[in-house]
Design a protein around this motif. Structure first.
Motif, PDB file in Angstrom:
ATOM      1  N   GLY A 295      12.792  13.088   0.446  1.00 46.41           N
ATOM      2  CA  GLY A 295      12.855  11.763   0.789  1.00 46.41           C
ATOM      3  C   GLY A 295      11.669  10.743   0.397  1.00 46.41           C
ATOM      4  N   VAL A 296      11.137  11.157  -0.808  1.00 48.40           N
ATOM      5  CA  VAL A 296       9.891  10.295  -1.023  1.00 48.40           C
ATOM      6  C   VAL A 296      10.343   9.664  -2.761  1.00 48.40           C
ATOM      7  CG1 VAL A 296       8.400  11.796   0.039  1.00 48.40           C
ATOM      8  CG2 VAL A 296       8.810  12.342  -2.455  1.00 48.40           C
ATOM      9  N   GLU A 297       9.486   8.632  -2.864  1.00 50.61           N
ATOM     10  CA  GLU A 297      10.017   7.869  -4.116  1.00 50.61           C
ATOM     11  C   GLU A 297       8.611   8.045  -5.047  1.00 50.61           C
ATOM     12  OE1 GLU A 297      11.231   3.998  -2.943  1.00 50.61           O
ATOM     13  OE2 GLU A 297      12.693   4.989  -1.861  1.00 50.61           O
ATOM     14  N   ASN A 298       8.940   7.831  -6.167  1.00 53.57           N
ATOM     15  CA  ASN A 298       7.745   8.110  -7.183  1.00 53.57           C
ATOM     16  C   ASN A 298       7.096   6.671  -7.178  1.00 53.57           C
ATOM     17  OD1 ASN A 298       6.300   8.207  -9.376  1.00 53.57           O
ATOM     18  ND2 ASN A 298       7.844   8.758 -10.883  1.00 53.57           N
ATOM     19  N   ASP A 299       5.676   6.813  -6.535  1.00 53.82           N
ATOM     20  CA  ASP A 299       5.216   5.553  -6.663  1.00 53.82           C
ATOM     21  C   ASP A 299       3.983   5.409  -7.509  1.00 53.82           C
ATOM     22  OD1 ASP A 299       3.764   7.515  -5.282  1.00 53.82           O
ATOM     23  OD2 ASP A 299       4.001   6.159  -3.301  1.00 53.82           O
ATOM     24  N   PHE A 300       3.788   6.334  -8.594  1.00 52.52           N
ATOM     25  CA  PHE A 300       2.825   6.361  -9.670  1.00 52.52           C
ATOM     26  C   PHE A 300       2.983   5.095 -10.472  1.00 52.52           C
ATOM     27  CE2 PHE A 300       2.777  10.969  -8.476  1.00 52.52           C
ATOM     28  CZ  PHE A 300       1.849  11.063  -7.800  1.00 52.52           C
ATOM     29  N   THR A 301       1.872   4.611 -10.920  1.00 49.19           N
ATOM     30  CA  THR A 301       1.895   3.935 -11.940  1.00 49.19           C
ATOM     31  C   THR A 301       2.177   4.957 -13.260  1.00 49.19           C
ATOM     32  OG1 THR A 301      -0.418   4.004 -12.316  1.00 49.19           O
ATOM     33  CG2 THR A 301       0.399   2.269 -10.848  1.00 49.19           C
ATOM     34  N   PRO A 302       2.457   4.199 -14.484  1.00 46.46           N
ATOM     35  CA  PRO A 302       2.761   5.257 -15.481  1.00 46.46           C
ATOM     36  C   PRO A 302       1.433   5.779 -15.905  1.00 46.46           C
ATOM     37  CG  PRO A 302       3.533   3.040 -15.947  1.00 46.46           C
ATOM     38  CD  PRO A 302       3.024   3.035 -14.673  1.00 46.46           C
ATOM     39  N   GLU A 303       0.071   5.182 -15.837  1.00 42.71           N
ATOM     40  CA  GLU A 303      -0.866   6.029 -16.258  1.00 42.71           C
ATOM     41  C   GLU A 303      -1.325   6.907 -15.177  1.00 42.71           C
ATOM     42  OE1 GLU A 303      -1.640   2.076 -15.398  1.00 42.71           O
ATOM     43  OE2 GLU A 303      -0.320   2.277 -17.098  1.00 42.71           O
ATOM     44  N   GLU A 304      -1.160   6.841 -13.720  1.00 40.82           N
ATOM     45  CA  GLU A 304      -1.375   7.797 -12.823  1.00 40.82           C
ATOM     46  C   GLU A 304      -0.329   9.032 -13.084  1.00 40.82           C
ATOM     47  OE1 GLU A 304      -2.586   5.314  -8.817  1.00 40.82           O
ATOM     48  OE2 GLU A 304      -0.596   5.543  -9.291  1.00 40.82           O
ATOM     49  N   GLU A 305       0.863   8.846 -13.314  1.00 43.80           N
ATOM     50  CA  GLU A 305       1.819   9.687 -13.604  1.00 43.80           C
ATOM     51  C   GLU A 305       1.153  10.850 -14.481  1.00 43.80           C
ATOM     52  OE1 GLU A 305       5.772   8.908 -13.839  1.00 43.80           O
ATOM     53  OE2 GLU A 305       6.481  10.764 -13.211  1.00 43.80           O
ATOM     54  N   HIS A 306       0.683  10.188 -15.695  1.00 38.58           N
ATOM     55  CA  HIS A 306       0.388  11.334 -16.871  1.00 38.58           C
ATOM     56  C   HIS A 306      -0.958  11.703 -16.941  1.00 38.58           C
ATOM     57  CE1 HIS A 306       4.125   9.117 -18.372  1.00 38.58           C
ATOM     58  NE2 HIS A 306       4.562  10.520 -18.505  1.00 38.58           N
TER      59      HIS A 306
ATOM     60  N   CYS B 239       4.605  12.111  -5.405  1.00 41.22           N
ATOM     61  CA  CYS B 239       4.285  10.649  -4.984  1.00 41.22           C
ATOM     62  C   CYS B 239       2.720  10.603  -4.544  1.00 41.22           C
ATOM     63  CB  CYS B 239       5.231  10.307  -3.707  1.00 41.22           C
ATOM     64  SG  CYS B 239       4.910  11.072  -2.415  1.00 41.22           S
ATOM     65  N   LEU B 240       2.208   9.477  -4.369  1.00 41.05           N
ATOM     66  CA  LEU B 240       0.703   9.390  -4.111  1.00 41.05           C
ATOM     67  C   LEU B 240       0.341  10.015  -2.778  1.00 41.05           C
ATOM     68  CD1 LEU B 240       0.359   5.595  -4.947  1.00 41.05           C
ATOM     69  CD2 LEU B 240      -0.803   7.361  -6.338  1.00 41.05           C
ATOM     70  N   LYS B 241       1.231   9.795  -1.750  1.00 42.69           N
ATOM     71  CA  LYS B 241       0.697  10.468  -0.667  1.00 42.69           C
ATOM     72  C   LYS B 241       0.598  11.935  -0.629  1.00 42.69           C
ATOM     73  CE  LYS B 241       1.520  10.748   4.476  1.00 42.69           C
ATOM     74  NZ  LYS B 241       1.281   9.811   5.607  1.00 42.69           N
ATOM     75  N   LEU B 242       1.466  12.480  -1.405  1.00 35.15           N
ATOM     76  CA  LEU B 242       1.554  14.231  -1.741  1.00 35.15           C
ATOM     77  C   LEU B 242       0.560  14.387  -2.154  1.00 35.15           C
ATOM     78  CD1 LEU B 242       5.336  15.379  -1.301  1.00 35.15           C
ATOM     79  CD2 LEU B 242       3.559  15.687   0.641  1.00 35.15           C
TER      80      LEU B 242
END
Lengths: 507, 173
Positions: free
Chosen positions: B154-165, A32-35
């Motif tokens: 306990g975290v969620e994937n909050d990347f936009t698709p561009e950021e993730e890749h 995630c962004l924070k990590l």
């Protein structure tokens, strides 16, 4: 209910992540962004960069605190840049030793002198990094497979023969005294029935050994040299002398050769086998899991056209150990495959297959208990295994994997030597070429940093004089050439200057 | 409401002159503990220095439950009188924490408890306990895939698709 980890302050999150190695840091970064933001902290970037360079930090892997992390990261990046740009310096002559054999083990050179006692001399390559002094050890048998040196742990491990009493000696490289961390004051006795034994690899706390009773059965043993405990004992057919290394700190990788028929000239197929060797955490008596994964070679390996050996006089195939290379400390395995072997010994095409060892462990995790799962070759594709076609003819003289980089020497007697460097550092893939003009390294052309699509080059027209044997030094980024007039050590420019006063770095 | 209690002149019978401290947890439990035991905590030590300067001793209010506080006291009691390098205020800042077997057993608790202990240890400035907890939490995520890590942390994937890749070279320079 799950408490979110973010109720902790950043400082604590950082403390947690500092306990992880680079693979986990990279995995964490993708959560995630924070990590992701936290992984930009200097200490975590240092972890990633250090691992990417295949280095350890400090004596026995413990960081020395004289320099702060920011300064270390900066120097490491300079070192890394010098590596990628292939900066060379002139040669350095080491004292002439009429050695019968010599070998390089991640830093120090080990010479074997002629004589009834076959004394060995261990000498560090010119570097102020560790201050290892010249040391003499006495052996009574062939040296190459019976001595291993791990300078990052200040360890020399060798087999000591005293009449019928063969045992391992574990000494400190710098003092020659029994290693302070070794079990039983530096001596591990062999099992009674081992007629022959050799140390194949050292990684961290573990020694990988092979013992032999009667051909063709061999016993592979993984032992913890700090406690003396045996972690794995595995009987294997050793007619074909499987190549094996530690893949990581939990798995051993073997090559397995299988003949298709009883005809000795028939082609042999090779696959990899990965075995876990560690007891479950915290257990002192636990059983060793016997799960294994087989990896098949690419399908073209099963064609009569392809050979993984240079021996063209017989049509014997199989995977010559020399063409399967992995750095025990690192994470990349490289396999050379030659196509179209002809009677004259020249090869039309030369393929190199690189498999990051994360790929192996990835499959290990997915197929841990189903016995002999077979993973097809094409499954490797998306996870980073690469096949590279090399257009430059000529035999490969030396090869090394340094960190996440692979280094190849290709030598043609009439056209000089070409050094290829492939970079598999996490997050970047690049290729560099250097052409080496003459044997003492004074006229090295600096390699251009070229893109991954580079297909060839024009070698210089000078030859290497008196080349008897040479080896690339893993991690030192130099090479050693044994010539008629002595031993020449050629090293990269600036690297040693950069790190000469940072003894915490492993060369 | 802060409870002011005088514990001045209190000593433990038979334990020499070790003074007592009164700690009050967030669930308003009052816990009496020897000053000696808690001296590993920089936070408590500073409070005690304050008491000595003003000759006023009062209860110390802590922002976590008695359940967590008792666990911390158990840790401090175990290491009473031991020298631990990380807790030496004059020593260099710690890198990776050393492995201590007792700590591993002590911290064999559920994930939420572990997070609460590390937060309490951070508040109380007990560096050795912070280090051991950090190691224990790191052990939970070591060798896991990104997806498994999200589950554990306990975290969620909050990347936009561009950021993730985007290539990971960003962090490695």
């Amino acid at each position: 209910m799950h408490t979110r980890i973010f109720f902790l302050p950043d400082e604590l999150l950082l403390r947690i992540l500092e306990n992880l190695d680079y693979k986990d840091v990279l995995a964490c970064k993708a959560t995630c962004l924070k990590l992701r933001n936290i992984t930009t902290f200097v200490s975590l970037q240092y972890t990633v960069e250090l691992a990417g360079c295949g280095m350890l930090d400090g004596k026995y892997g413990q960081p020395e605190r004289a320099l702060d992390i920011t300064e270390r990261l900066e120097r490491l990046r300079e070192y890394d840049a010098a590596w990628r740009e292939l900066k060379w310096t002139g040669s350095m002559h080491l004292p002439h030793l009429t050695g019968q054999s010599f070998s390089a083990h991640t830093g120090p050179l080990v010479f074997c002198l002629p004589g009834t006692d076959r004394p060995h001399i261990i000498q560090e390559v010119p570097s102020k990094l560790r201050g290892t002094r010249e040391a003499h050890y006495n052996f009574h048998s062939e040296p190459e497979e019976r001595i291993k040196v791990d300078s990052s742990q200040d360890l020399v491990a060798y087999l000591e023969d005293e009449f019928e009493n063969t045992r391992y000696s574990l000494k400190s490289l710098s003092t020659g005294e029994p290693h302070p961390l070794a079990a039983n004051l530096g001596v591990i006795p062999l099992g009674d029935s081992q007629a022959y034994s050799s140390i194949l690899d050292i990684r961290g706390d573990y020694l990988l050994e092979m013992g032999q009773f009667a051909s063709p059965t061999g016993l592979f043993i993984v032992r913890n040299w700090k406690t003396g405990l045996t972690e794995l004992q595995k009987h294997m057919d050793i007619r074909d002398r499987p190549r094996c290394y530690f893949l990581d700190d939990k798995h051993v990788i073997f090559t397995v050769n299988t003949s298709f028929s009883h005809d000795p000239d028939d082609f042999l197929a090779t696959s990899f086998r990965v075995l876990p060797f560690r007891r479950s955490e915290g257990s002192t008596t636990g059983t060793v899991a016997d799960a294994a994964v087989h990896f098949l070679l690419p399908p073209f390996m099963h064609s009569q056209e392809f050979f993984a050996t240079t021996d063209t006089s017989t049509r014997k195939g199989g995977l010559s150990p020399a063409y399967f290379h992995g750095d025990p400390d690192d994470r990349l395995f490289s396999l050379s495959i030659l196509k179209g072997a002809e009677a004259g010994g020249s090869f039309r095409d030369h393929y190199i297959l690189d498999i990051p060892s994360q790929t192996f462990t990835f499959y290990m995790r997915d197929h841990p208990t189903t016995g002999h799962s077979v993973v097809p070759w094409d499954a490797w594709g998306p996870h980073g295994a690469r096949v590279t076609r090399n257009d430059v003819d000529g035999a490969i003289r030396g090869r090394s994997i340094c960190g996440m980089r692979r280094c190849h020497y290709k030598w043609k007697s009439d056209e000089g030597t070409i050094l290829t460097v492939m970079d598999y550092h996490p997050g970047r893939v690049a290729r560099g070429l250097a052409r080496i003009g003459d044997g003492d390294g004074t006229a090295i052309e600096r390699g251009a940093h070229v893109g991954a699509n580079y297909t060839g080059c024009d070698p210089l027209s000078t030859t290497l004089p008196c080349l008897v044997t040479e080896t690339l030094l893993p991690k030192t980024l130099g090479r050693v050439v044994l010539c008629e007039d002595g031993i020449v050590f050629i090293k990269y420019d600036e690297l040693f200057a950069l790190v000469s006063d940072v003894w915490a770095y492993t060369i | 409401m802060p409870t002011i209690v005088s514990v001045d002149d209190s000593t433990v019978p038979g334990e020499g002159s070790s003074r007592l401290l009164l700690l009050v947890s967030s669930d308003n439990k009052h816990i009496v503990v020897e000053e000696d035991i808690m001296s590993r905590s920089r936070f408590i030590s500073k409070q005690v220095e304050g008491f000595e300067a003003t000759s006023q001793r009062h209860a110390i209010l802590l922002p976590f439950s008695s359940f967590v506080l008792n666990k911390v006291i158990e840790y401090c009691s175990h290491y009473r009188g031991y020298y631990l390098l990380e807790d030496d205020p004059d020593a260099a800042p710690p890198g990776r924490s050393p492995v201590r077997e007792w700590d591993q057993e002590f911290l064999d608790v559920d994930r939420n408890m572990l997070l609460r202990i590390i937060k309490a240890a951070h508040y109380l400035e007990i560096k050795s306990l912070v280090g051991s907890c950090a190691r224990a939490i790191a052990d939970m995520i070591r060798g896991k895939t990104t997806e498994e890590m999200r589950e554990i942390l306990g975290v969620e994937n909050d990347f936009t698709p561009e950021e993730e890749h985007s290539p990971s070279s960003k962090c490695t320079g």
